[in-house]
Design an enzyme around this catalytic site. Sequence first.
Site, PDB file in Angstrom:
ATOM      1  N   ASP A   1      50.153  43.996  54.203  1.00 23.21           N
ATOM      2  CA  ASP A   1      49.870  42.479  54.385  1.00 23.21           C
ATOM      3  C   ASP A   1      48.534  42.261  53.750  1.00 23.21           C
ATOM      4  O   ASP A   1      48.588  40.853  53.314  1.00 23.21           O
ATOM      5  CB  ASP A   1      50.092  42.269  55.643  1.00 23.21           C
ATOM      6  CG  ASP A   1      51.451  42.392  56.387  1.00 23.21           C
ATOM      7  OD1 ASP A   1      52.214  41.965  55.839  1.00 23.21           O
ATOM      8  OD2 ASP A   1      51.240  42.671  57.798  1.00 23.21           O
ATOM      9  N   GLY A   2      47.378  43.107  53.974  1.00 28.30           N
ATOM     10  CA  GLY A   2      46.205  42.632  53.220  1.00 28.30           C
ATOM     11  C   GLY A   2      46.250  42.345  51.761  1.00 28.30           C
ATOM     12  O   GLY A   2      45.626  41.338  51.310  1.00 28.30           O
TER      13      GLY A   2
ATOM     14  N   GLU B   1      44.595  32.808  58.462  1.00 28.42           N
ATOM     15  CA  GLU B   1      43.808  31.968  59.433  1.00 28.42           C
ATOM     16  C   GLU B   1      42.453  32.018  58.831  1.00 28.42           C
ATOM     17  O   GLU B   1      42.086  32.551  57.880  1.00 28.42           O
ATOM     18  CB  GLU B   1      43.529  32.738  60.693  1.00 28.42           C
ATOM     19  CG  GLU B   1      42.466  34.208  60.720  1.00 28.42           C
ATOM     20  CD  GLU B   1      43.301  35.199  60.201  1.00 28.42           C
ATOM     21  OE1 GLU B   1      42.738  35.627  59.088  1.00 28.42           O
ATOM     22  OE2 GLU B   1      44.129  35.930  60.833  1.00 28.42           O
TER      23      GLU B   1
ATOM     24  N   ASP C   1      31.367  33.689  70.341  1.00 27.74           N
ATOM     25  CA  ASP C   1      31.305  34.455  69.415  1.00 27.74           C
ATOM     26  C   ASP C   1      31.836  33.593  68.069  1.00 27.74           C
ATOM     27  O   ASP C   1      31.563  34.129  67.105  1.00 27.74           O
ATOM     28  CB  ASP C   1      31.810  35.824  69.556  1.00 27.74           C
ATOM     29  CG  ASP C   1      31.218  36.664  70.092  1.00 27.74           C
ATOM     30  OD1 ASP C   1      30.123  36.458  70.535  1.00 27.74           O
ATOM     31  OD2 ASP C   1      31.744  37.836  70.532  1.00 27.74           O
TER      32      ASP C   1
ATOM     33  N   ALA D   1      48.818  37.663  63.897  1.00 24.80           N
ATOM     34  CA  ALA D   1      47.299  38.922  63.346  1.00 24.80           C
ATOM     35  C   ALA D   1      46.120  38.753  64.469  1.00 24.80           C
ATOM     36  O   ALA D   1      46.382  38.843  65.597  1.00 24.80           O
ATOM     37  CB  ALA D   1      47.227  38.272  62.057  1.00 24.80           C
ATOM     38  N   TYR D   2      44.996  38.050  63.763  1.00 21.75           N
ATOM     39  CA  TYR D   2      44.098  37.818  64.633  1.00 21.75           C
ATOM     40  C   TYR D   2      44.153  37.216  65.934  1.00 21.75           C
ATOM     41  O   TYR D   2      43.551  37.365  67.028  1.00 21.75           O
ATOM     42  CB  TYR D   2      42.888  37.316  63.583  1.00 21.75           C
ATOM     43  CG  TYR D   2      41.094  37.438  63.813  1.00 21.75           C
ATOM     44  CD1 TYR D   2      41.038  37.866  65.278  1.00 21.75           C
ATOM     45  CD2 TYR D   2      40.373  37.030  63.260  1.00 21.75           C
ATOM     46  CE1 TYR D   2      39.894  38.455  65.692  1.00 21.75           C
ATOM     47  CE2 TYR D   2      38.964  37.224  63.538  1.00 21.75           C
ATOM     48  CZ  TYR D   2      38.755  37.624  64.594  1.00 21.75           C
ATOM     49  OH  TYR D   2      37.402  37.894  65.241  1.00 21.75           O
ATOM     50  N   ASN D   3      44.738  36.077  65.868  1.00 23.49           N
ATOM     51  CA  ASN D   3      45.095  35.116  66.928  1.00 23.49           C
ATOM     52  C   ASN D   3      45.860  35.897  67.846  1.00 23.49           C
ATOM     53  O   ASN D   3      45.420  35.859  69.165  1.00 23.49           O
ATOM     54  CB  ASN D   3      46.072  34.086  66.279  1.00 23.49           C
ATOM     55  CG  ASN D   3      46.748  33.260  67.519  1.00 23.49           C
ATOM     56  OD1 ASN D   3      46.130  32.679  68.356  1.00 23.49           O
ATOM     57  ND2 ASN D   3      47.955  33.456  67.665  1.00 23.49           N
TER      58      ASN D   3
ATOM     59  N   SER E   1      45.296  38.991  68.798  1.00 26.00           N
ATOM     60  CA  SER E   1      44.237  39.805  69.778  1.00 26.00           C
ATOM     61  C   SER E   1      43.653  39.104  70.573  1.00 26.00           C
ATOM     62  O   SER E   1      42.875  39.884  71.428  1.00 26.00           O
ATOM     63  CB  SER E   1      43.541  40.456  68.556  1.00 26.00           C
ATOM     64  OG  SER E   1      44.279  41.301  67.641  1.00 26.00           O
TER      65      SER E   1
HETATM   66  P1  NAD Z   1      45.464  45.187  56.417  1.00 27.71           P
HETATM   67  O1  NAD Z   1      46.625  45.055  55.502  1.00 27.71           O
HETATM   68  O2  NAD Z   1      44.786  46.357  56.749  1.00 27.71           O
HETATM   69  O3  NAD Z   1      45.740  44.382  57.733  1.00 27.71           O
HETATM   70  C1  NAD Z   1      45.486  44.865  59.053  1.00 27.71           C
HETATM   71  C2  NAD Z   1      46.450  44.762  59.926  1.00 27.71           C
HETATM   72  O4  NAD Z   1      46.863  43.588  60.236  1.00 27.71           O
HETATM   73  C3  NAD Z   1      47.993  45.483  59.285  1.00 27.71           C
HETATM   74  O5  NAD Z   1      48.606  46.272  60.430  1.00 27.71           O
HETATM   75  C4  NAD Z   1      48.810  44.230  59.035  1.00 27.71           C
HETATM   76  O6  NAD Z   1      49.864  44.599  58.776  1.00 27.71           O
HETATM   77  C5  NAD Z   1      48.395  43.432  59.939  1.00 27.71           C
HETATM   78  N1  NAD Z   1      48.298  42.122  59.650  1.00 27.71           N
HETATM   79  C6  NAD Z   1      47.895  41.110  58.632  1.00 27.71           C
HETATM   80  N2  NAD Z   1      48.524  40.042  58.725  1.00 27.71           N
HETATM   81  C7  NAD Z   1      49.471  40.051  59.629  1.00 27.71           C
HETATM   82  C8  NAD Z   1      50.239  38.949  60.248  1.00 27.71           C
HETATM   83  N3  NAD Z   1      50.073  37.708  59.689  1.00 27.71           N
HETATM   84  N4  NAD Z   1      50.843  39.237  61.023  1.00 27.71           N
HETATM   85  C9  NAD Z   1      51.007  40.473  61.844  1.00 27.71           C
HETATM   86  N5  NAD Z   1      50.081  41.436  61.469  1.00 27.71           N
HETATM   87  C10 NAD Z   1      49.258  41.200  60.298  1.00 27.71           C
HETATM   88  O7  NAD Z   1      44.669  44.027  55.704  1.00 27.71           O
HETATM   89  P2  NAD Z   1      43.243  43.228  56.259  1.00 27.71           P
HETATM   90  O8  NAD Z   1      42.712  42.794  54.917  1.00 27.71           O
HETATM   91  O9  NAD Z   1      42.400  44.116  57.135  1.00 27.71           O
HETATM   92  O10 NAD Z   1      43.925  42.275  57.181  1.00 27.71           O
HETATM   93  C11 NAD Z   1      43.417  40.974  57.184  1.00 27.71           C
HETATM   94  C12 NAD Z   1      43.912  40.262  58.444  1.00 27.71           C
HETATM   95  O11 NAD Z   1      43.503  41.086  59.581  1.00 27.71           O
HETATM   96  C13 NAD Z   1      43.139  39.101  58.744  1.00 27.71           C
HETATM   97  O12 NAD Z   1      43.893  37.882  58.145  1.00 27.71           O
HETATM   98  C14 NAD Z   1      43.324  38.911  60.078  1.00 27.71           C
HETATM   99  O13 NAD Z   1      44.218  38.332  60.639  1.00 27.71           O
HETATM  100  C15 NAD Z   1      43.203  40.528  60.675  1.00 27.71           C
HETATM  101  N6  NAD Z   1      42.290  40.581  61.561  1.00 27.71           N
HETATM  102  C16 NAD Z   1      42.513  40.831  62.963  1.00 27.71           C
HETATM  103  C17 NAD Z   1      41.514  41.102  63.712  1.00 27.71           C
HETATM  104  C18 NAD Z   1      41.838  41.544  65.150  1.00 27.71           C
HETATM  105  O14 NAD Z   1      43.080  41.658  65.407  1.00 27.71           O
HETATM  106  N7  NAD Z   1      40.760  41.847  66.008  1.00 27.71           N
HETATM  107  C19 NAD Z   1      39.946  41.113  63.193  1.00 27.71           C
HETATM  108  C20 NAD Z   1      39.699  40.661  62.032  1.00 27.71           C
HETATM  109  C21 NAD Z   1      40.663  40.362  61.173  1.00 27.71           C
END
Ligand code: NAD
Length: 265
Positions: free
Chosen positions: A51-52, A123, A151, A163-165, A167
């Site tokens: 996805d990244g 996001e 934060d 994704a981040y949302n 969490s």
């Molecule tokens: P990556 O491909 O390593 O992604 C990390 C994980 O996030 C993977 O398991 C991926 O499948 C998942 N992911 C990414 N977009 C998703 C989505 N729309 N729905 C469900 N899962 C999703 O690549 P990366 O560059 O590390 O990923 C970037 C994303 O990681 C950011 O856009 C953000 O959403 C997320 N993120 C999450 C957290 C958290 O959950 N605490 C913190 C920072 C970033």
Amino acid sequence: MPERKNIHFFYRKGTQLQDKIDRLKNIAIDYGFNLVDHFRDANIIASIGGDGTFLQAVRKTGFLEDVLYVGVSTGQLGFYCDFDIDDISGMLDAMLNEQIEVRRYPTIKVQIDKDSSFYCLNECSIRSGIIKTLSLDLYIDDLFFERFKGDGMVISTPTGSTAYNKSLNGSIVDPMLSCMQISEVASINNNHYRTLGSSFILSSARALEIRMVDDGNTSPIIGMDNEALSIRNNEFIRIELSGKRIKTVKLKDNSFWHKVKRSFL
Ligand code: NAD
């Protein structure tokens, strides 16, 4: 997709998967596709990775609306990757037997002061760049809504809601809805500081404006999907749903809710 013939492959160079990627390219040629070196010449942009990588493919090619983005996974199937590099016959089968559909994903537009703007597919996050809380004033359209101290904040698209949302205990939003969700990252809530404390969702008709409060920390980090931008002494960040939609292909039996179930339940 008979009219879509020019394909550009986007992947991290030097990857250990080069043999598989070369095989995929050869099969694409055998099936009548032209491989193009520059994404500007492409009708299809195939992202190979997770996805990244898909988020980077969309960002590095400028959120193009007139191309079809295809996510090919090199590990687990993700939210943007419907196809598996180890199942090329399944991929071809799906394409040739019309088992695919085009879907359009909403994006958000983020404007920083008057001078720069960018788009996000997952996001936009605003986080403190130092070990000190961040103070932000939030306006919904012209209404002063709340003063946030904590934060940071995450403003997600519907596809970014998983994704981040997620969490942050935000809701998962059907991408058929044009909206954005605002979630807090560790807000301080006590007798001095008060925020809503729950995520909220704004329609496409509304804008969120975040104004920096000069509280000794006015240098946050802005996350645009998986890229970071440091800003200094900026006054406001305006976020709204953009009219830009990213076109991708999906397998017919692999809806957003199939993915939610497969990933989380
Ligand atoms: P990556 O491909 O390593 O992604 C990390 C994980 O996030 C993977 O398991 C991926 O499948 C998942 N992911 C990414 N977009 C998703 C989505 N729309 N729905 C469900 N899962 C999703 O690549 P990366 O560059 O590390 O990923 C970037 C994303 O990681 C950011 O856009 C953000 O959403 C997320 N993120 C999450 C957290 C958290 O959950 N605490 C913190 C920072 C970033």
